[in-house]
Design a protein around this motif. Structure first.
Motif, PDB file in Angstrom:
ATOM      1  N   THR A 269       9.361   2.560 -12.960  1.00 19.25           N
ATOM      2  CA  THR A 269       7.947   2.929 -12.917  1.00 19.25           C
ATOM      3  C   THR A 269       7.306   2.590 -11.583  1.00 19.25           C
ATOM      4  OG1 THR A 269       5.824   2.737 -14.086  1.00 19.25           O
ATOM      5  CG2 THR A 269       7.116   0.733 -13.847  1.00 19.25           C
ATOM      6  N   GLU A 270       6.301   3.366 -11.238  1.00 17.87           N
ATOM      7  CA  GLU A 270       5.367   3.037 -10.169  1.00 17.87           C
ATOM      8  C   GLU A 270       3.995   2.877 -10.799  1.00 17.87           C
ATOM      9  OE1 GLU A 270       5.356   5.814  -6.907  1.00 17.87           O
ATOM     10  OE2 GLU A 270       7.548   5.945  -6.888  1.00 17.87           O
ATOM     11  N   ALA A 271       3.243   1.891 -10.328  1.00 22.40           N
ATOM     12  CA  ALA A 271       1.901   1.641 -10.866  1.00 22.40           C
ATOM     13  C   ALA A 271       0.976   1.290  -9.713  1.00 22.40           C
ATOM     14  CB  ALA A 271       1.942   0.514 -11.892  1.00 22.40           C
ATOM     15  N   SER A 272      -0.235   1.837  -9.753  1.00 23.93           N
ATOM     16  CA  SER A 272      -1.174   1.665  -8.640  1.00 23.93           C
ATOM     17  C   SER A 272      -2.522   1.173  -9.119  1.00 23.93           C
ATOM     18  CB  SER A 272      -1.360   2.997  -7.894  1.00 23.93           C
ATOM     19  OG  SER A 272      -0.143   3.458  -7.356  1.00 23.93           O
ATOM     20  N   VAL A 273      -3.235   0.487  -8.221  1.00 23.63           N
ATOM     21  CA  VAL A 273      -4.612   0.106  -8.509  1.00 23.63           C
ATOM     22  C   VAL A 273      -5.449   1.377  -8.555  1.00 23.63           C
ATOM     23  CG1 VAL A 273      -6.634  -1.130  -7.644  1.00 23.63           C
ATOM     24  CG2 VAL A 273      -4.358  -2.137  -7.391  1.00 23.63           C
ATOM     25  N   PRO A 274      -6.190   1.614  -9.640  1.00 22.88           N
ATOM     26  CA  PRO A 274      -7.032   2.816  -9.698  1.00 22.88           C
ATOM     27  C   PRO A 274      -7.984   2.870  -8.513  1.00 22.88           C
ATOM     28  CG  PRO A 274      -6.906   1.771 -11.850  1.00 22.88           C
ATOM     29  CD  PRO A 274      -6.258   0.822 -10.870  1.00 22.88           C
TER      30      PRO A 274
ATOM     31  N   GLU B 125       0.836  -1.196   0.000  1.00 20.07           N
ATOM     32  CA  GLU B 125       0.000   0.000   0.000  1.00 20.07           C
ATOM     33  C   GLU B 125       0.875   1.251   0.000  1.00 20.07           C
ATOM     34  OE1 GLU B 125      -3.935   0.693   2.253  1.00 20.07           O
ATOM     35  OE2 GLU B 125      -2.454   1.775   3.449  1.00 20.07           O
ATOM     36  N   HIS B 126       0.599   2.146  -0.952  1.00 23.18           N
ATOM     37  CA  HIS B 126       1.353   3.392  -1.037  1.00 23.18           C
ATOM     38  C   HIS B 126       1.019   4.254   0.183  1.00 23.18           C
ATOM     39  CE1 HIS B 126       2.901   7.198  -2.514  1.00 23.18           C
ATOM     40  NE2 HIS B 126       3.475   6.549  -3.510  1.00 23.18           N
ATOM     41  N   PRO B 127       2.022   4.753   0.909  1.00 10.76           N
ATOM     42  CA  PRO B 127       1.747   5.482   2.153  1.00 10.76           C
ATOM     43  C   PRO B 127       1.003   6.799   1.974  1.00 10.76           C
ATOM     44  CG  PRO B 127       4.075   5.625   1.565  1.00 10.76           C
ATOM     45  CD  PRO B 127       3.461   4.613   0.646  1.00 10.76           C
ATOM     46  N   MET B 128       1.073   7.394   0.776  1.00 11.84           N
ATOM     47  CA  MET B 128       0.391   8.663   0.544  1.00 11.84           C
ATOM     48  C   MET B 128      -0.956   8.465  -0.136  1.00 11.84           C
ATOM     49  SD  MET B 128       3.539  11.146  -0.588  1.00 11.84           S
ATOM     50  CE  MET B 128       2.488  12.596  -0.638  1.00 11.84           C
ATOM     51  N   MET B 129      -0.981   7.588  -1.153  1.00 11.45           N
ATOM     52  CA  MET B 129      -2.205   7.403  -1.930  1.00 11.45           C
ATOM     53  C   MET B 129      -3.153   6.381  -1.313  1.00 11.45           C
ATOM     54  SD  MET B 129      -0.880   7.659  -5.866  1.00 11.45           S
ATOM     55  CE  MET B 129       0.159   6.201  -5.769  1.00 11.45           C
ATOM     56  N   LYS B 130      -2.624   5.546  -0.397  1.00 15.62           N
ATOM     57  CA  LYS B 130      -3.430   4.524   0.279  1.00 15.62           C
ATOM     58  C   LYS B 130      -4.069   3.538  -0.695  1.00 15.62           C
ATOM     59  CE  LYS B 130      -2.518   6.558   4.159  1.00 15.62           C
ATOM     60  NZ  LYS B 130      -1.452   6.004   5.029  1.00 15.62           N
ATOM     61  N   VAL B 131      -3.345   3.197  -1.737  1.00 11.81           N
ATOM     62  CA  VAL B 131      -3.794   2.179  -2.690  1.00 11.81           C
ATOM     63  C   VAL B 131      -2.638   1.213  -2.934  1.00 11.81           C
ATOM     64  CG1 VAL B 131      -5.520   3.611  -3.845  1.00 11.81           C
ATOM     65  CG2 VAL B 131      -3.158   3.615  -4.678  1.00 11.81           C
ATOM     66  N   GLN B 132      -2.975  -0.005  -3.360  1.00 11.90           N
ATOM     67  CA  GLN B 132      -1.976  -1.018  -3.655  1.00 11.90           C
ATOM     68  C   GLN B 132      -1.110  -0.545  -4.821  1.00 11.90           C
ATOM     69  OE1 GLN B 132      -1.266  -3.669  -1.973  1.00 11.90           O
ATOM     70  NE2 GLN B 132       0.216  -4.628  -3.346  1.00 11.90           N
ATOM     71  N   THR B 133       0.213  -0.608  -4.636  1.00 10.41           N
ATOM     72  CA  THR B 133       1.153  -0.066  -5.610  1.00 10.41           C
ATOM     73  C   THR B 133       2.322  -1.024  -5.795  1.00 10.41           C
ATOM     74  OG1 THR B 133       0.564   2.201  -4.991  1.00 10.41           O
ATOM     75  CG2 THR B 133       2.642   1.921  -6.145  1.00 10.41           C
ATOM     76  N   VAL B 134       2.823  -1.091  -7.025  1.00  9.33           N
ATOM     77  CA  VAL B 134       4.040  -1.847  -7.314  1.00  9.33           C
ATOM     78  C   VAL B 134       5.044  -0.926  -7.989  1.00  9.33           C
ATOM     79  CG1 VAL B 134       2.981  -4.136  -7.491  1.00  9.33           C
ATOM     80  CG2 VAL B 134       3.068  -2.665  -9.515  1.00  9.33           C
ATOM     81  N   GLY B 135       6.315  -1.230  -7.812  1.00 10.52           N
ATOM     82  CA  GLY B 135       7.374  -0.478  -8.477  1.00 10.52           C
ATOM     83  C   GLY B 135       8.351  -1.427  -9.137  1.00 10.52           C
ATOM     84  N   PHE B 136       8.666  -1.156 -10.393  1.00  6.04           N
ATOM     85  CA  PHE B 136       9.575  -2.007 -11.155  1.00  6.04           C
ATOM     86  C   PHE B 136      10.674  -1.179 -11.811  1.00  6.04           C
ATOM     87  CE2 PHE B 136       5.751  -4.646 -11.180  1.00  6.04           C
ATOM     88  CZ  PHE B 136       6.250  -5.941 -11.058  1.00  6.04           C
TER      89      PHE B 136
END
Length: 199
Positions: free
Chosen positions: A186-191, A145-156
């Motif tokens: 990149t960082e990518a998050s669940v909308p 979970e991204h600490p600022m956006m509060k959504v599941q996030t991955v980074g590659f």
């Protein structure tokens, strides 16, 4: 009765594991994504260009990486070397011919786990109207979970080496190197709309 309870509990645990293992769709964040291309210029320097993403989707299944995929569109209008005249030249007909071919695309055809947080991502790269298979060596930096956006996030991060002549962009070889080194982060998050729908 106790055996029945164990069966029910086992079923619930199995369902929970199956739910966690389902592929998750992430949208790539253009403000935290760099697609960098570098080349050698007459042996003297190694310029770099960044092509920002127009749209990018990562489907990632950490339990079964073979179900993962990547689909990215790169608009050449966003190509940036920090040298305006070089930007203009790279977009001209003797190189990328951006007027005729305004985008580059990458669509994965296979994702293979290499152990740990390493993956081989094979796919079709289309540049200058030519499509060729390429393989990216990808590293999962972080998932959670991204600490600022509060959504599941991955980074590659990912790297690859290409030959531009394979895509019909071979002007001035060998003085300007045929070999192009690619580095992606990149960082990518669940909308958020998807996140709300699953709650």
């Amino acid at each position: 009765m106790r055996a029945l309870r164990y069966l029910v509990l086992a079923g619930l645990v199995s369902a929970a594991v199956s739910a966690q293992a389902a592929p998750v769709t992430y949208k790539m964040d253009p403000t935290h994504t760099l697609v960098l291309f570098s080349w050698n210029h007459f042996g003297y320097s190694n310029p770099t260009a960044n092509i920002g993403i127009g749209d990018g989707t990562i489907v990632f299944d950490d339990k079964d990486p073979s179900k993962s995929s990547v689909d990215v569109t790169l608009p050449l209008a966003d190509l940036d070397t920090h040298v305006s005249k070089l930007d203009e030249h790279l977009k001209k007909a003797d190189f990328l011919d951006a007027d005729k071919y305004p985008t580059m695309t990458f669509k994965s055809t296979k994702v293979q786990a290499e152990g740990g947080n390493k993956y081989k991502v094979t796919g079709d790269l289309t540049v200058h109207g030519v499509t060729k298979p390429v393989t990216l060596d990808a590293t999962l930096n972080k998932s959670g979970e991204h600490p600022m956006m509060k959504v599941q996030t991955v980074g590659f991060d990912a790297v690859a080496t290409l030959k531009r002549s394979d895509f019909g962009v071979g002007a001035y070889v060998p003085n300007i190197s045929d070999e192009i080194k690619v580095r992606i982060t990149t960082e990518a998050s669940v909308p958020k709309a998807d996140t709300a729908a699953t709650k």
